[in-house]
Design an enzyme around this catalytic site. Structure first.
Site, PDB file in Angstrom:
ATOM      1  N   GLU A 283       6.016   3.190 -21.221  1.00  0.00           N
ATOM      2  CA  GLU A 283       4.738   2.794 -20.615  1.00  0.00           C
ATOM      3  C   GLU A 283       4.925   1.752 -19.519  1.00  0.00           C
ATOM      4  OE1 GLU A 283       1.638   1.498 -23.273  1.00  0.00           O
ATOM      5  OE2 GLU A 283       1.165   3.538 -23.864  1.00  0.00           O
ATOM      6  N   HIS A 304      23.960  16.748 -35.307  1.00  0.00           N
ATOM      7  CA  HIS A 304      23.994  18.162 -35.705  1.00  0.00           C
ATOM      8  C   HIS A 304      22.790  18.915 -35.171  1.00  0.00           C
ATOM      9  CE1 HIS A 304      27.466  17.615 -38.431  1.00  0.00           C
ATOM     10  NE2 HIS A 304      27.064  16.369 -38.310  1.00  0.00           N
ATOM     11  N   LYS A 418      -7.405  10.643 -21.671  1.00  0.00           N
ATOM     12  CA  LYS A 418      -8.654  10.204 -22.314  1.00  0.00           C
ATOM     13  C   LYS A 418      -9.858  10.765 -21.561  1.00  0.00           C
ATOM     14  CE  LYS A 418      -6.852   5.745 -23.899  1.00  0.00           C
ATOM     15  NZ  LYS A 418      -6.956   4.303 -23.746  1.00  0.00           N
TER      16      LYS A 418
HETATM   17  O1  PA5 Z   1       0.607  -0.850 -24.548  1.00  0.00           O
HETATM   18  C1  PA5 Z   1      -0.585  -0.625 -24.536  1.00  0.00           C
HETATM   19  O2  PA5 Z   1      -1.399  -1.426 -24.050  1.00  0.00           O
HETATM   20  C2  PA5 Z   1      -1.178   0.621 -25.172  1.00  0.00           C
HETATM   21  O3  PA5 Z   1      -0.234   1.513 -25.621  1.00  0.00           O
HETATM   22  C3  PA5 Z   1      -2.077   0.226 -26.331  1.00  0.00           C
HETATM   23  O4  PA5 Z   1      -1.325  -0.497 -27.258  1.00  0.00           O
HETATM   24  C4  PA5 Z   1      -2.698   1.438 -27.018  1.00  0.00           C
HETATM   25  O5  PA5 Z   1      -3.280   2.267 -26.077  1.00  0.00           O
HETATM   26  C5  PA5 Z   1      -3.759   0.977 -28.021  1.00  0.00           C
HETATM   27  O6  PA5 Z   1      -4.768   0.263 -27.378  1.00  0.00           O
HETATM   28  P1  PA5 Z   1      -5.801  -0.631 -28.164  1.00  0.00           P
HETATM   29  O7  PA5 Z   1      -5.056  -1.688 -28.881  1.00  0.00           O
HETATM   30  O8  PA5 Z   1      -6.687  -1.217 -27.089  1.00  0.00           O
HETATM   31  O9  PA5 Z   1      -6.562   0.254 -29.099  1.00  0.00           O
END
Ligand code: PA5
Length: 428
Positions: A283, A304, A418
């Site tokens: 990310e 494996h 989303k």
């Molecule tokens: O790193 C990030 O910000 C995202 O992966 C969030 O952790 C994930 O989308 C969950 O978001 P939230 O904590 O707002 O529900």
């Protein structure tokens, strides 16, 4: 406590521009230290370590203790950064299988996770398995609006309300200090809450109540975990070479056309750390058509299955081994006079020696097969070492993002699915 060896990448690097690249990596490291890079409003993961809130640590440890003394199960609801860190640490520190509690002792709380998928079967079977048990819930969402945990929480909340008179005492919400539906709901219901600081992004939040409360409830020493990170921050602030070298070599290989970094572990309980690392790097770096694709392999299981590809498939892979020097337990292969299975050449040898030979043999074969290899070795798995490792990767990925020229702290691409999903669901 942690050793780094990145020399296996040397034969694959074009060192002609090394000086310039090294200078850029040093500058990226300084941008992290000085808060002068892109997304610098998201450096709270450093701030909380620079100025530790011991009162908060004590409070979380006490609530963890309360959960441990009253609950059979702590159900953590969250997705992405809201669960991967705690899951990783709990997995790494826990025994593989449930242990028989000692006389008079309560068994440790079982920490289970929900809200990280949308499977009706998963949630139904999870709730069925909780019947008759004492359950606490920690619902975790920084935005307080993410669909997966929100839906799971609505279902679990209804289940809890039908089973526990003191339901509102058993639900703890970890979310933004003021914004989001979860904050509103928690205030209405009077749940206990923890705040995720504004300047800490989800995947950098394991040292906040997001990660610390589940880890404390599972019975682990969050102070040692937290202060492990503090120690690594201090070490890297003084001399950032380990993080700079890791980021620099990954970047140089990325520029040379490598597309994928595998994290390979030989202790299966480190696979969760690999999943947390996958999110952190995927990310943070995967933007604007750039970044290495992070993937975890658990060996020797995956030798494996994926081993053939890693050894001789497309040469676009780099490999980082995350290994431990000392096993918690030791087991020897017994001697057998009949030697019908032909294994006496390893008899009386500890399994660790065999696992180490598998590790060293694999690293050598992959390196010779054209995979640049690097090694991160923990002396042993404990809270402090994991805390150190967390900070090391957070710091390194920030340098890595700056080298790539992207903001390591946002994740605009996560929104796209989303929007499509909301359109299909007719969200107003
Ligand atoms: O790193 C990030 O910000 C995202 O992966 C969030 O952790 C994930 O989308 C969950 O978001 P939230 O904590 O707002 O529900």
């Amino acid at each position: 406590m942690i050793q780094f060896d990145f020399t296996g990448t040397d034969p694959f690097l074009n060192k002609s521009q090394w000086e310039g690249l090294s200078r850029r990596a040093q500058a990226a490291h300084e941008a992290v230290l000085n808060g002068t890079g892109a997304g610098n409003e998201w450096l709270g993961w450093r701030r909380i370590l620079q100025d530790p809130n011991d009162a908060l640590l004590e409070n979380i440890a006490a609530v963890g203790q309360e959960i441990a003394s009253r609950a059979d199960v702590l159900l953590c609801i969250g997705i992405g950064g809201s669960y991967l860190g705690s899951e990783a640490v709990i997995q790494a520190l826990s025994p593989y299988f449930k242990q028989q509690p000692k006389d008079g002792e309560r068994p440790p709380v079982e920490v289970l996770f929900a809200g990280h998928n949308i499977s009706a079967t998963y949630l139904s079977q999870l709730l069925d398995s909780l019947e008759g048990k004492s359950v606490y819930v920690n619902v975790i969402s920084k935005s307080g609006t993410t669909l997966e945990p929100a839906v799971a929480f609505r279902i679990i909340r209804a289940w809890m309300e039908h089973r526990f008179e003191d339901c509102d005492q058993r639900i703890i919400a970890t979310t933004d200090g003021s914004k989001g539906a979860l904050r509103k709901l928690a205030t209405e219901k009077g749940y206990r809450t923890y705040i995720i600081p504004d300047d800490v992004g989800g995947r950098f939040s394991v040292m906040t109540p997001v990660g610390l409360l589940p880890i404390a409830a599972a019975g682990f020493d969050i102070r040692s975990f937290f202060y492990g990170s503090v120690a690594m921050l201090k070490d890297l602030d003084k001399d950032g070479d380990a993080a700079i070298q890791y980021a620099l070599r990954r970047y140089a290989l990325h520029e040379a056309g490598y597309t994928t970094e595998i994290m390979s572990v030989f202790e299966p309980k480190l696979a969760g750390i690999g999943s947390w690392w996958q999110q952190l790097f995927g990310e943070s770096e995967g933007k604007e058509g750039k970044g290495l694709f992070p993937a975890v392999c658990t060996f020797s299981t995956d030798l494996h299955s994926l081993g053939q590809y890693i050894q001789a498939g497309r040469r676009n892979l780099i490999e980082t081994f995350l290994v431990i020097e000392k096993d918690r337990l030791s087991l020897d292969v017994p001697n057998d006079a009949s030697n019908l299975d032909g294994l006496n050449y390893v008899s009386d040898a500890p399994l660790k020696r065999i696992n180490d030979a598998a590790y060293k043999g694999t690293a050598s074969a992959h390196q010779q097969g054209g995979v640049p290899t690097q090694h991160i070795t923990l002396a042993s798995i404990n809270e402090e070492a994991l805390g150190r490792l967390v900070y090391f990767f957070e710091h390194a990925v920030s340098i890595g993002g700056y080298l790539l020229g992207v903001n390591p702290f946002d994740q605009p691409g996560v929104e796209d699915y989303k929007q499509e999903m909301f359109a299909l669901l007719g969200k107003p």
